[in-house]
Design a protein around this motif. Structure first.
Motif, PDB file in Angstrom:
ATOM      1  N   LYS A  87       2.895 -35.390   4.511  1.00 45.52           N
ATOM      2  CA  LYS A  87       1.704 -35.197   3.680  1.00 45.52           C
ATOM      3  C   LYS A  87       0.537 -34.602   4.456  1.00 45.52           C
ATOM      4  N   ASN A 143      -0.172 -28.648   6.746  1.00 51.34           N
ATOM      5  CA  ASN A 143      -0.964 -27.625   6.071  1.00 51.34           C
ATOM      6  C   ASN A 143      -0.201 -26.309   6.188  1.00 51.34           C
ATOM      7  N   ASN A 167      -5.083 -26.831   0.826  1.00 48.18           N
ATOM      8  CA  ASN A 167      -5.590 -28.195   0.667  1.00 48.18           C
ATOM      9  C   ASN A 167      -6.573 -28.364  -0.487  1.00 48.18           C
ATOM     10  N   TYR A 201      -5.937 -28.692  -3.630  1.00 49.79           N
ATOM     11  CA  TYR A 201      -5.409 -29.667  -4.581  1.00 49.79           C
ATOM     12  C   TYR A 201      -4.394 -30.543  -3.869  1.00 49.79           C
ATOM     13  N   SER A 202      -4.357 -31.808  -4.234  1.00 44.94           N
ATOM     14  CA  SER A 202      -3.444 -32.741  -3.571  1.00 44.94           C
ATOM     15  C   SER A 202      -2.005 -32.564  -4.015  1.00 44.94           C
ATOM     16  N   ASP A 203      -1.793 -32.036  -5.229  1.00 47.38           N
ATOM     17  CA  ASP A 203      -0.452 -32.001  -5.809  1.00 47.38           C
ATOM     18  C   ASP A 203       0.156 -30.607  -5.901  1.00 47.38           C
ATOM     19  N   LYS A 211       3.519 -29.226  -4.756  1.00 53.44           N
ATOM     20  CA  LYS A 211       3.840 -29.732  -3.421  1.00 53.44           C
ATOM     21  C   LYS A 211       4.908 -30.823  -3.531  1.00 53.44           C
ATOM     22  N   PRO A 240       3.692 -34.957  -1.158  1.00 52.59           N
ATOM     23  CA  PRO A 240       2.973 -36.071  -1.782  1.00 52.59           C
ATOM     24  C   PRO A 240       3.837 -36.913  -2.716  1.00 52.59           C
TER      25      PRO A 240
END
Length: 284
Positions: free
Chosen positions: A157, A160, A204, A206-208, A266, A269
């Protein structure tokens, strides 16, 4: 980038794609799909290629509705996009098959077709109406044929992947829409293609999900939905993303060009969700 403003031209990669087997309810969804400017896959020689399969959605009578791409992550488990199994977009949905082929139309009826058993969409799928959390698992019955193998998926997680090169696979439309009225283009659907793309610099944001750099001239299209994006470094190969959507230009015939910014879910996550959900699907 204000993605909500772009939604008017968004192409969701699966719904209505494939063979024009059936017209679905959302007519703003462009049909058909494979990687634009990619290379056809004729032999499964790499570990990445050996893990890619086609999933065929069908109605309760077993008649094909549409196709997506998926990745083997276990002996009887595939990773794909949640919208491929979204019954609100495909109201005739009755089930799915996992098909082992390089050319869906050419081998239809002869390719190995294993029955889908169970599926699970992430609980937050499309919660913001931006095709967020667009990830799903499916399980199937039978043995994977020789020449196909599961592959590892990302769990880092903290990684990058901004500006990194990724390798994508998908079935479907290998030529973009022209905008001509009456255009169908189904002859360009269902052939496995491989493409080399680049992750955009805002990984980075968005988290998903993340986005693809459209300057590479290789684009994902409908039918590539659920297909894998591989990252290969220092001998380690893993799926880091799942094809989700394209933000392209609306054409005169109502379709949406695939030559736009690709959206990818992604994987890292969701690694824990994948492990836990796979276990439940296989044991229940």
């Amino acid at each position: 980038m204000d993605l909500r403003k772009l939604m008017a031209g968004v192409l969701i990669l699966c719904s209505g794609c494939g063979l024009a087997i059936q017209t679905h309810e959302n007519q703003d969804i462009s049909g058909n799909g494979s990687i634009i400017n990619g290379t056809p896959v004729e032999e499964r020689v790499s570990d990445a290629a050996k893990s890619v399969v086609l999933i065929e959605m069908h109605d309760i009578q077993g008649r094909p509705l549409t196709i997506c791409t998926a990745t083997l992550i276990g002996p009887n488990t595939v990773l794909t996009a949640a919208h491929c199994f979204d019954k609100t977009r495909m109201r005739a949905f009755g089930g799915f098959n996992v098909i082992f082929t390089n050319n869906y139309l050419k081998t239809y009826g002869n390719a190995l077709k294993l029955k889908g058993l169970r599926m699970a969409l992430h609980g937050s799928y499309n919660s913001t109406k931006m095709y967020d959390h667009d990830i799903a698992l499916g399980t199937f019955k039978g043995e994977v044929p020789e020449g196909y193998e599961p592959v590892d998926y990302d769990s880092d997680k903290a990684a990058n992947y901004a500006h990194q090169t990724v390798y994508s696979y998908g079935f479907g439309k290998s030529q973009d829409y022209t905008g001509k009225r009456g255009e169908r283009g189904h002859e360009y659907v269902g052939v496995l293609h491989r493409g080399v793309l680049k992750v955009a610099g805002n990984y980075n944001s968005y988290s998903d999900r993340y986005f693809l750099d459209p300057s590479t001239s290789v684009f994902i299209c409908s039918g590539d939905s659920g297909g894998p994006q591989f990252f290969h470094e220092d001998g380690v190969l893993k799926v880091i993303g799942v094809h989700s959507a394209v933000y392209g230009t609306k054409l005169d015939n109502g379709f949406t060009s695939c030559k736009g910014r690709g959206q990818v879910t992604k994987v890292a996550p969701f690694a824990q969700w994948i492990r836990e959900t796979e276990s439940k699907l296989l044991t229940n």
